[in-house]
Motif scaffolding. Structure first.
Motif, PDB file in Angstrom:
ATOM      1  N   LEU A 190       0.831  -1.204   0.000  1.00 23.40           N
ATOM      2  CA  LEU A 190       0.000   0.000   0.000  1.00 23.40           C
ATOM      3  C   LEU A 190       0.865   1.254   0.000  1.00 23.40           C
ATOM      4  O   LEU A 190       0.602   2.216  -0.738  1.00 23.40           O
ATOM      5  CB  LEU A 190      -0.921  -0.001   1.222  1.00 23.40           C
ATOM      6  CG  LEU A 190      -1.801   1.242   1.400  1.00 23.40           C
ATOM      7  CD1 LEU A 190      -2.728   1.431   0.195  1.00 23.40           C
ATOM      8  CD2 LEU A 190      -2.604   1.146   2.693  1.00 23.40           C
ATOM      9  N   MET A 191       1.932   1.238   0.810  1.00 20.56           N
ATOM     10  CA  MET A 191       2.847   2.370   0.849  1.00 20.56           C
ATOM     11  C   MET A 191       3.531   2.584  -0.493  1.00 20.56           C
ATOM     12  O   MET A 191       3.621   3.705  -1.000  1.00 20.56           O
ATOM     13  CB  MET A 191       3.891   2.155   1.951  1.00 20.56           C
ATOM     14  CG  MET A 191       4.869   3.303   2.139  1.00 20.56           C
ATOM     15  SD  MET A 191       6.348   3.186   1.097  1.00 20.56           S
ATOM     16  CE  MET A 191       7.210   1.819   1.868  1.00 20.56           C
ATOM     17  N   LEU A 192       4.003   1.496  -1.102  1.00 20.16           N
ATOM     18  CA  LEU A 192       4.660   1.587  -2.403  1.00 20.16           C
ATOM     19  C   LEU A 192       3.722   2.159  -3.465  1.00 20.16           C
ATOM     20  O   LEU A 192       4.117   3.013  -4.271  1.00 20.16           O
ATOM     21  CB  LEU A 192       5.140   0.199  -2.842  1.00 20.16           C
ATOM     22  CG  LEU A 192       6.312  -0.411  -2.081  1.00 20.16           C
ATOM     23  CD1 LEU A 192       6.544  -1.861  -2.528  1.00 20.16           C
ATOM     24  CD2 LEU A 192       7.582   0.398  -2.292  1.00 20.16           C
ATOM     25  N   LEU A 193       2.490   1.698  -3.460  1.00 23.44           N
ATOM     26  CA  LEU A 193       1.516   2.154  -4.464  1.00 23.44           C
ATOM     27  C   LEU A 193       1.192   3.633  -4.285  1.00 23.44           C
ATOM     28  O   LEU A 193       1.135   4.387  -5.263  1.00 23.44           O
ATOM     29  CB  LEU A 193       0.239   1.312  -4.369  1.00 23.44           C
ATOM     30  CG  LEU A 193      -0.861   1.631  -5.389  1.00 23.44           C
ATOM     31  CD1 LEU A 193      -0.346   1.469  -6.810  1.00 23.44           C
ATOM     32  CD2 LEU A 193      -2.075   0.742  -5.156  1.00 23.44           C
ATOM     33  N   LEU A 194       0.984   4.063  -3.033  1.00 20.17           N
ATOM     34  CA  LEU A 194       0.670   5.466  -2.778  1.00 20.17           C
ATOM     35  C   LEU A 194       1.820   6.372  -3.201  1.00 20.17           C
ATOM     36  O   LEU A 194       1.603   7.421  -3.825  1.00 20.17           O
ATOM     37  CB  LEU A 194       0.359   5.666  -1.288  1.00 20.17           C
ATOM     38  CG  LEU A 194      -0.978   5.115  -0.793  1.00 20.17           C
ATOM     39  CD1 LEU A 194      -1.103   5.287   0.706  1.00 20.17           C
ATOM     40  CD2 LEU A 194      -2.144   5.793  -1.508  1.00 20.17           C
ATOM     41  N   VAL A 195       3.049   5.973  -2.868  1.00 19.49           N
ATOM     42  CA  VAL A 195       4.214   6.773  -3.245  1.00 19.49           C
ATOM     43  C   VAL A 195       4.353   6.826  -4.766  1.00 19.49           C
ATOM     44  O   VAL A 195       4.670   7.880  -5.332  1.00 19.49           O
ATOM     45  CB  VAL A 195       5.497   6.208  -2.608  1.00 19.49           C
ATOM     46  CG1 VAL A 195       6.732   6.908  -3.179  1.00 19.49           C
ATOM     47  CG2 VAL A 195       5.460   6.386  -1.099  1.00 19.49           C
ATOM     48  N   ASP A 196       4.118   5.700  -5.433  1.00 17.71           N
ATOM     49  CA  ASP A 196       4.211   5.648  -6.893  1.00 17.71           C
ATOM     50  C   ASP A 196       3.215   6.613  -7.535  1.00 17.71           C
ATOM     51  O   ASP A 196       3.571   7.406  -8.428  1.00 17.71           O
ATOM     52  CB  ASP A 196       3.965   4.223  -7.375  1.00 17.71           C
ATOM     53  CG  ASP A 196       4.161   4.062  -8.877  1.00 17.71           C
ATOM     54  OD1 ASP A 196       3.253   4.463  -9.639  1.00 17.71           O
ATOM     55  OD2 ASP A 196       5.221   3.556  -9.295  1.00 17.71           O
ATOM     56  N   VAL A 197       1.963   6.563  -7.081  1.00 19.81           N
ATOM     57  CA  VAL A 197       0.914   7.414  -7.659  1.00 19.81           C
ATOM     58  C   VAL A 197       1.186   8.887  -7.362  1.00 19.81           C
ATOM     59  O   VAL A 197       1.088   9.745  -8.256  1.00 19.81           O
ATOM     60  CB  VAL A 197      -0.469   7.006  -7.104  1.00 19.81           C
ATOM     61  CG1 VAL A 197      -1.539   8.001  -7.551  1.00 19.81           C
ATOM     62  CG2 VAL A 197      -0.833   5.603  -7.573  1.00 19.81           C
TER      63      VAL A 197
ATOM     64  N   SER B 194       4.052  10.334  -6.628  1.00 24.93           N
ATOM     65  CA  SER B 194       5.253  10.813  -7.319  1.00 24.93           C
ATOM     66  C   SER B 194       4.952  11.127  -8.784  1.00 24.93           C
ATOM     67  O   SER B 194       5.464  12.113  -9.340  1.00 24.93           O
ATOM     68  CB  SER B 194       6.376   9.779  -7.221  1.00 24.93           C
ATOM     69  OG  SER B 194       6.040   8.582  -7.909  1.00 24.93           O
ATOM     70  N   ARG B 195       4.115  10.318  -9.418  1.00 26.84           N
ATOM     71  CA  ARG B 195       3.720  10.597 -10.807  1.00 26.84           C
ATOM     72  C   ARG B 195       2.909  11.888 -10.879  1.00 26.84           C
ATOM     73  O   ARG B 195       3.047  12.681 -11.818  1.00 26.84           O
ATOM     74  CB  ARG B 195       2.916   9.426 -11.378  1.00 26.84           C
ATOM     75  CG  ARG B 195       3.716   8.137 -11.538  1.00 26.84           C
ATOM     76  CD  ARG B 195       2.825   6.977 -11.964  1.00 26.84           C
ATOM     77  NE  ARG B 195       3.528   5.714 -11.866  1.00 26.84           N
ATOM     78  CZ  ARG B 195       4.251   5.183 -12.853  1.00 26.84           C
ATOM     79  NH1 ARG B 195       4.345   5.823 -14.013  1.00 26.84           N
ATOM     80  NH2 ARG B 195       4.864   4.028 -12.687  1.00 26.84           N
ATOM     81  N   LEU B 196       2.044  12.091  -9.875  1.00 26.48           N
ATOM     82  CA  LEU B 196       1.230  13.299  -9.820  1.00 26.48           C
ATOM     83  C   LEU B 196       2.115  14.534  -9.629  1.00 26.48           C
ATOM     84  O   LEU B 196       1.912  15.570 -10.291  1.00 26.48           O
ATOM     85  CB  LEU B 196       0.209  13.190  -8.684  1.00 26.48           C
ATOM     86  CG  LEU B 196      -0.785  14.338  -8.536  1.00 26.48           C
ATOM     87  CD1 LEU B 196      -1.648  14.453  -9.795  1.00 26.48           C
ATOM     88  CD2 LEU B 196      -1.660  14.126  -7.305  1.00 26.48           C
ATOM     89  N   PHE B 197       3.081  14.442  -8.731  1.00 29.59           N
ATOM     90  CA  PHE B 197       4.020  15.546  -8.497  1.00 29.59           C
ATOM     91  C   PHE B 197       4.783  15.880  -9.773  1.00 29.59           C
ATOM     92  O   PHE B 197       5.024  17.055 -10.074  1.00 29.59           O
ATOM     93  CB  PHE B 197       5.002  15.172  -7.386  1.00 29.59           C
ATOM     94  CG  PHE B 197       4.600  15.669  -6.027  1.00 29.59           C
ATOM     95  CD1 PHE B 197       5.436  16.475  -5.276  1.00 29.59           C
ATOM     96  CD2 PHE B 197       3.372  15.325  -5.489  1.00 29.59           C
ATOM     97  CE1 PHE B 197       5.061  16.932  -4.028  1.00 29.59           C
ATOM     98  CE2 PHE B 197       2.973  15.769  -4.245  1.00 29.59           C
ATOM     99  CZ  PHE B 197       3.827  16.581  -3.502  1.00 29.59           C
TER     100      PHE B 197
ATOM    101  N   ASN C 103       8.916  17.974 -10.843  1.00 34.33           N
ATOM    102  CA  ASN C 103       9.966  17.559  -9.916  1.00 34.33           C
ATOM    103  C   ASN C 103       9.336  16.764  -8.776  1.00 34.33           C
ATOM    104  O   ASN C 103       8.422  17.259  -8.100  1.00 34.33           O
ATOM    105  CB  ASN C 103      10.684  18.790  -9.351  1.00 34.33           C
ATOM    106  CG  ASN C 103      11.924  18.428  -8.545  1.00 34.33           C
ATOM    107  OD1 ASN C 103      11.954  17.429  -7.836  1.00 34.33           O
ATOM    108  ND2 ASN C 103      12.947  19.251  -8.659  1.00 34.33           N
ATOM    109  N   ASN C 104       9.794  15.549  -8.585  1.00 35.74           N
ATOM    110  CA  ASN C 104       9.261  14.715  -7.496  1.00 35.74           C
ATOM    111  C   ASN C 104      10.371  14.182  -6.594  1.00 35.74           C
ATOM    112  O   ASN C 104      10.204  13.142  -5.953  1.00 35.74           O
ATOM    113  CB  ASN C 104       8.426  13.560  -8.056  1.00 35.74           C
ATOM    114  CG  ASN C 104       9.217  12.687  -9.014  1.00 35.74           C
ATOM    115  OD1 ASN C 104      10.430  12.835  -9.176  1.00 35.74           O
ATOM    116  ND2 ASN C 104       8.535  11.746  -9.661  1.00 35.74           N
TER     117      ASN C 104
END
Length: 227
Positions: free
Chosen positions: A44-51, A53-56, A62-63
């Protein structure tokens, strides 16, 4: 298709695999072992960070700050996973090392918030610290438990091997991060490709680990090795 385009397309496989792992984990969460439940939270943590970071990247271009936050959360999880869930290691040195690593990453996050750094000067030492500490935890786990009675829980050792290989590859990639960003030969794209393949294989293994959880009610890894 160039290596750059292929790596870009390959990166979209990561959230797909993480989503599959999360769905499988949540679907059978009540019947999972303690280790697999912890891995579900990690996914869950990996998925949230992935999403995020793409949004940023799309919003701000810059992410980098997300890489530091990710390093903190990953080390926090690794400390809990190895020191509490798997083997309840009593080594004060290891706990102190995890604590020092988390404190260092927090400091780097605050520095990054107040001191703007361009892409060419960015060096994620936090990720190097994160990977290094996790590798030490993994090796210590091997040392502490390799001679104990494991019963049918070799899957935990296989998981530990996966962690060891994955974070070693991460360490190799992020240690020369600044050099790779600034080099012009195209070598960096092959390194990013290697890192992306490592991510995909690791996430696929996480799906396999959760899917094949065969917990016997009332047992966990710590109880097995204490027999």
């Amino acid at each position: 298709m160039s290596i750059i385009e292929f790596t870009s397309y390959l990166s979209y496989l990561a959230p797909v695999l993480l989503t599959l792992a999360l769905i499988r984990g949540l679907f059978s969460y009540k019947n999972l072992g303690k280790e697999s439940k912890a891995i579900v939270w990690y996914v869950l943590m990996l998925l949230l960070v992935d999403v995020i970071s793409r949004l940023f990247w799309k919003l701000f271009g810059n992410n980098h700050i997300l890489l530091l936050v990710y390093s903190f959360l990953e080390l926090l999880f690794a400390g809990y996973f190895y020191l509490v869930v798997l083997s309840d290691l009593k080594h004060k040195l290891l706990k102190g090392l995890v604590g020092f690593g988390l404190l260092y990453i927090i400091c780097e996050i605050f520095v990054s918030l107040y001191i703007k750094t361009d892409v060419g000067q960015f060096q994620p030492y936090s990720k190097v610290v994160d990977d290094f500490v996790v590798i030490l935890l993994s090796l210590t786990f091997f040392y502490e438990n390799i001679s104990k009675k494991l019963g049918g829980e070799w899957r935990i050792f296989n998981l530990n091997i996966a962690f060891l290989i994955y974070f070693t590859v991460n360490l190799i990639v992020f240690l020369p991060f600044n050099f790779l960003v600034n080099e012009n030969s195209g070598l960096k794209f092959y390194v990013w490709f290697l890192n992306m393949v490592a991510n995909i294989v690791f996430y696929a293994y996480i799906i396999f680990f959760i899917w094949n959880d065969k917990l016997v009610k009332g047992k966990d890894f710590k109880k097995i090795v204490e027999k």
